[in-house]
Design an enzyme around this catalytic site. Structure first.
Site, PDB file in Angstrom:
ATOM      1  CG  HIS A 184      -1.884   1.167   1.205  1.00 17.57           C
ATOM      2  ND1 HIS A 184      -3.016   1.155   0.434  1.00 17.57           N
ATOM      3  CD2 HIS A 184      -1.867   2.358   1.834  1.00 17.57           C
ATOM      4  CE1 HIS A 184      -3.672   2.299   0.604  1.00 17.57           C
ATOM      5  NE2 HIS A 184      -2.982   3.041   1.447  1.00 17.57           N
TER       6      HIS A 184
ATOM      7  CG  LEU B 185      -9.320  -0.874  -0.438  1.00 15.80           C
ATOM      8  CD1 LEU B 185      -8.663  -1.771  -1.475  1.00 15.80           C
ATOM      9  CD2 LEU B 185     -10.081   0.269  -1.087  1.00 15.80           C
ATOM     10  CG  ASP B 186      -5.616  -0.452   0.816  1.00 16.84           C
ATOM     11  OD1 ASP B 186      -4.938  -1.308   0.224  1.00 16.84           O
ATOM     12  OD2 ASP B 186      -6.109   0.537   0.248  1.00 16.84           O
ATOM     13  CD  GLU B 187      -8.584  -0.871   7.077  1.00 13.60           C
ATOM     14  OE1 GLU B 187      -8.044  -1.197   8.146  1.00 13.60           O
ATOM     15  OE2 GLU B 187      -8.637   0.300   6.662  1.00 13.60           O
TER      16      GLU B 187
END
Length: 289
Positions: free
Chosen positions: A197, A232-234
């Site tokens: 990320h 998402l992105d977690e």
């Protein structure tokens, strides 16, 4: 004493409910089979009650087959409720790289692979754009152009998973792959898909995070490598790093600095995963460096 001849080294990783005697059980099994422990790391999480362990070992005498050791340790694991993996430390992890239109992470991974600093084998690279075909094929690696549109996303992901199965892929790396994997695909790749990320999570999100950081006068920018999950992105974070910036730098300077830290963070996450140093601990990870 002269050094012992070099032989194969194995890596055992395991997790289970924490309790007394776990290290003794593992060490006892290895000693019984003539193993010599080279390194041992363990961690008991007081919050989750889980125990994690990584042991790397070789043998003084005859080396039993990996399958024989795996079958033997399965009995110990069953008694203790352990989930475990046993691998040959020298065997490269088969890794598929996904990329879109930003090639810095891809290029860095290809370079490190060529130099032998990552214990991975790359059977192919898959992209939703044709841009890096020449770069990848010049390294002797097949390049698969797999376009993705809203109407073809499901079919494209199904084909990607088919390639994963066909090439016995153990790890998928999203090297700035600018597509969000659907829930079925992220489930299929749970614990074996790493994303980079382009910020230090949680931070600026969207298409131009470094420009947002520049507009806000940020003094640190960074990158986060994490496992892919439905959010998402977690996903569980494997590695993060930051680089210092200041008011004299342009947005383009921010982008260059950000790309540098992205390559470093992603390569470390890939190396640790391929060396069986990363273990999932609910929404977090345990990383035995």
């Amino acid at each position: 004493m002269p050094p012992r001849p070099s032989g194969p080294q194995y890596v055992l990783t395991l997790s289970c409910a924490d309790g007394p005697g776990l290290v003794h059980a593992v060490a006892g099994f290895l000693v019984h089979h003539g193993a010599n422990i080279l390194s041992s790391q363990q961690y008991g999480d007081r919050e989750t009650g889980r125990f994690f362990m990584r042991v790397q070992f070789d043998f003084v005498g005859a080396v039993p087959p990996l399958a024989e050791l795996e079958q033997g340790f399965a009995g110990v694991a069953a008694e203790r409720g352990m989930t475990f993996t046993l691998a040959d430390a020298a065997t490269p992890m088969r890794t598929l790289i996904l990329v879109s239109k930003f090639g810095h992470c891809l290029n860095d991974l290809l370079y490190r692979h060529r130099m032998g600093t990552l214990n991975i084998a790359i059977p192919l690279v898959v992209s939703n754009h044709p841009d890096f075909a020449d770069l990848v094929t010049s390294a002797g690696i097949p390049y698969v152009h797999l376009p993705v549109t809203p109407d073809t996303k499901a079919e494209a992901e199904a084909e990607m998973l088919r390639l994963v199965a066909e090439h016995d892929v153990e790890l998928v790396v999203l090297a700035r792959y600018m597509q969000v994997l659907t829930a079925p695909t992220s489930h299929a790749l749970a614990g074996r898909a790493i994303n980079i990320h382009h910020s230090f999570l949680p931070s600026f999100k969207g298409a131009k995070p470094y420009h947002q950081a520049h507009d806000r006068g940020t003094k640190l920018i960074g990158a986060t490598a994490h496992y892919v999950n439905d959010d998402l992105d977690e996903g569980p974070i494997i590695e993060q790093d930051v680089v210092r910036v200041d008011h004299q730098m342009s947005p383009e300077d921010f982008v260059a600095a950000g790309r540098d830290v992205e390559t470093q963070v992603l390569s470390r996450a890939v190396r640790w995963h391929s060396e069986h140093r990363v273990m999932l601990n609910d929404t977090r990870t345990v990383v035995f460096r």
